[in-house]
Scaffold this active site. Sequence first.
Site, PDB file in Angstrom:
ATOM      1  N   TYR A  75       0.832  -1.205   0.000  1.00 12.23           N
ATOM      2  CA  TYR A  75       0.000   0.000   0.000  1.00 12.23           C
ATOM      3  C   TYR A  75       0.860   1.246   0.000  1.00 12.23           C
ATOM      4  O   TYR A  75       2.020   1.221   0.394  1.00 12.23           O
ATOM      5  CB  TYR A  75      -0.991   0.015   1.174  1.00 12.23           C
ATOM      6  N   CYS A  76       0.250   2.334  -0.477  1.00 14.63           N
ATOM      7  CA  CYS A  76       0.917   3.625  -0.469  1.00 14.63           C
ATOM      8  C   CYS A  76      -0.016   4.660   0.169  1.00 14.63           C
ATOM      9  O   CYS A  76      -0.714   4.333   1.129  1.00 14.63           O
ATOM     10  CB  CYS A  76       1.389   4.017  -1.879  1.00 14.63           C
ATOM     11  N   TRP A  77      -0.040   5.872  -0.346  1.00 16.96           N
ATOM     12  CA  TRP A  77      -0.770   6.964   0.292  1.00 16.96           C
ATOM     13  C   TRP A  77      -2.271   6.975   0.029  1.00 16.96           C
ATOM     14  O   TRP A  77      -3.069   7.072   0.940  1.00 16.96           O
ATOM     15  CB  TRP A  77      -0.202   8.317  -0.158  1.00 16.96           C
ATOM     16  N   CYS A  81      -1.790   7.948  -5.676  1.00 16.01           N
ATOM     17  CA  CYS A  81      -0.394   7.498  -5.541  1.00 16.01           C
ATOM     18  C   CYS A  81      -0.196   6.213  -6.354  1.00 16.01           C
ATOM     19  O   CYS A  81      -1.027   5.318  -6.314  1.00 16.01           O
ATOM     20  CB  CYS A  81      -0.094   7.238  -4.063  1.00 16.01           C
ATOM     21  N   ILE A 105      -3.320   4.070   2.645  1.00 11.76           N
ATOM     22  CA  ILE A 105      -3.586   4.350   4.056  1.00 11.76           C
ATOM     23  C   ILE A 105      -4.727   5.349   4.225  1.00 11.76           C
ATOM     24  O   ILE A 105      -5.423   5.330   5.241  1.00 11.76           O
ATOM     25  CB  ILE A 105      -2.304   4.802   4.791  1.00 11.76           C
TER      26      ILE A 105
END
Length: 118
Positions: A75-77, A81, A105
Amino acid sequence: MTKIEYLENHLDLTFSPMDYMNYVKEQDGACVLVDVRNAPPHLKKEKIQGAIEIPLHELRDRIDELPKDKVIVVYCWDTWCNMGKKASLLLLQEGYDVKELLGGIAAWNIMKLPVEAL
């Protein structure tokens, strides 16, 4: 590729936060959650509970830290993203079973799911 194949591939390569939570309940220990966000500490104040941190720019050098016998969930932002997709591509090329956590997130936080401070 047909529209149906595209959607089937997308679903095969992604988890929504709720899909992830259900999978973890049903398949305890079957996956590793990886935070691939690149950011200085003052911007990354928290991570998803239980995630390991391997920033995207370090992933190639640290790839051996990830088991090949588990699903790697990255996962990223947020939805804007693309670090999760870049990480997924690298891991798939190296023979890992990978899924991207949709919404990163940000989606996790909106749903008030567990996080931990960094």
